[in-house]
Each structure stands twice: as C-alpha cells, then as structure tokens.
Write a protein that holds these residues in place. Structure first.
Motif, short mmCIF file in Angstrom:
data_model
loop_
_atom_site.label_atom_id
_atom_site.label_comp_id
_atom_site.label_asym_id
_atom_site.label_seq_id
_atom_site.Cartn_x
_atom_site.Cartn_y
_atom_site.Cartn_z
N ASP A 41 45.26 46.40 110.12
CA ASP A 41 45.59 45.61 108.93
C ASP A 41 46.82 44.78 109.28
O ASP A 41 47.91 45.33 109.48
CB ASP A 41 45.87 46.54 107.75
CG ASP A 41 46.12 45.80 106.46
OD1 ASP A 41 46.11 44.55 106.46
OD2 ASP A 41 46.32 46.48 105.44
N ARG A 86 50.33 37.63 106.19
CA ARG A 86 49.30 38.21 107.06
C ARG A 86 49.41 37.51 108.41
O ARG A 86 49.38 36.28 108.49
CB ARG A 86 47.92 38.00 106.49
CG ARG A 86 46.81 38.60 107.36
CD ARG A 86 45.43 38.31 106.79
NE ARG A 86 45.26 38.92 105.50
CZ ARG A 86 44.51 40.00 105.26
NH1 ARG A 86 43.86 40.56 106.24
NH2 ARG A 86 44.41 40.49 104.05
N SER A 116 54.24 47.80 108.21
CA SER A 116 53.77 47.16 106.97
C SER A 116 54.89 46.40 106.27
O SER A 116 54.64 45.65 105.34
CB SER A 116 53.18 48.20 106.03
OG SER A 116 54.15 49.16 105.68
#
Length: 128
Positions: A41, A86, A116
C-alpha cells in the motif's frame, strides 16, 4: 477333484475380470497452495507535528537524483495538519520539506511499503 479345480480356476479368473471392471482409485495431483504475495500500500500521510508551517513538500523515489515538484502546490501544511498522498511506485523514497520563514529537513530511504506516516517535528522528520 477336477471339477473343484475348474471351479476354483473359474472363480479366480472371474474375480480378476470383475476387479478389472471395478472403479479404480485415481490420484490427481492437487495444486499446492501458495500464499499470495503481500500487497504494498503506497498511501501515506505527512503529519505536521512541528510548531511551524511547512511551505514545500517534495518526495521522489530514492533511485532518482532530483526531488521533483512541490507536492503542496499553492497550499501549505500548518501545525497539526495532515496531508494524504500516494507514491507512484513501491520501494525506497526520499522526502524534503521547507518551513515558512526558512529551514529545511530531509528524510532518506523510507520503505514506502512499510511506512504509513511521515512525521514532521521541530527537529526534522521520521517515518512510522
């Protein structure tokens, strides 16, 4: 006696003929279960935990020689604000911010698949 031998021979050959017609167990190889590859991710947040306003934010893949464009554009990141982003690819990334009024901080070789958040503090930046 001969009759018994003939009957016995017929019984054995009959049993063989019947077993040839009986359903056979066939072993079919089964696919081996393979765990899926972990998904990376590439979303992250930049959190301004400093007491100063972040004027510019730049990041790029660590394999590149330049920082790229200011990701904040016309915006700034005030103390306490969060900016969501992102990364385009997996791998290691470098980050650079400048503060309003001067000063800069850099953070190098952050694994974007594991981090993250990029946290800005008064003394620099760290990833978590």
């Amino acid at each position: 006696m001969l009759r018994r031998k003939l009957l016995a021979a017929l019984a054995v050959s009959g049993a063989a003929a019947v077993s040839a017609c009986a359903p056979q167990t066939v072993y079919v190889p089964q696919p081996v279960a393979v765990a899926p590859a972990p998904v990376c991710d590439t979303r992250f947040q930049v959190v301004n935990n400093s007491s100063r306003t972040v004027l510019t934010l730049q990041y790029s893949h660590a394999s590149l020689a330049n920082w790229g464009v200011d990701q904040l554009g016309q915006n700034v990141l005030r103390p306490g604000q969060v900016w969501n982003a992102r990364a385009a690819n997996t791998g290691l990334y470098d980050f650079r911010i400048t503060w309003l009024g001067g000063g800069a901080a850099e953070l190098r070789r952050v694994d974007i698949c594991r981090a993250s958040q990029i946290v800005v503090t008064n003394s620099g930046m760290f990833a978590r």
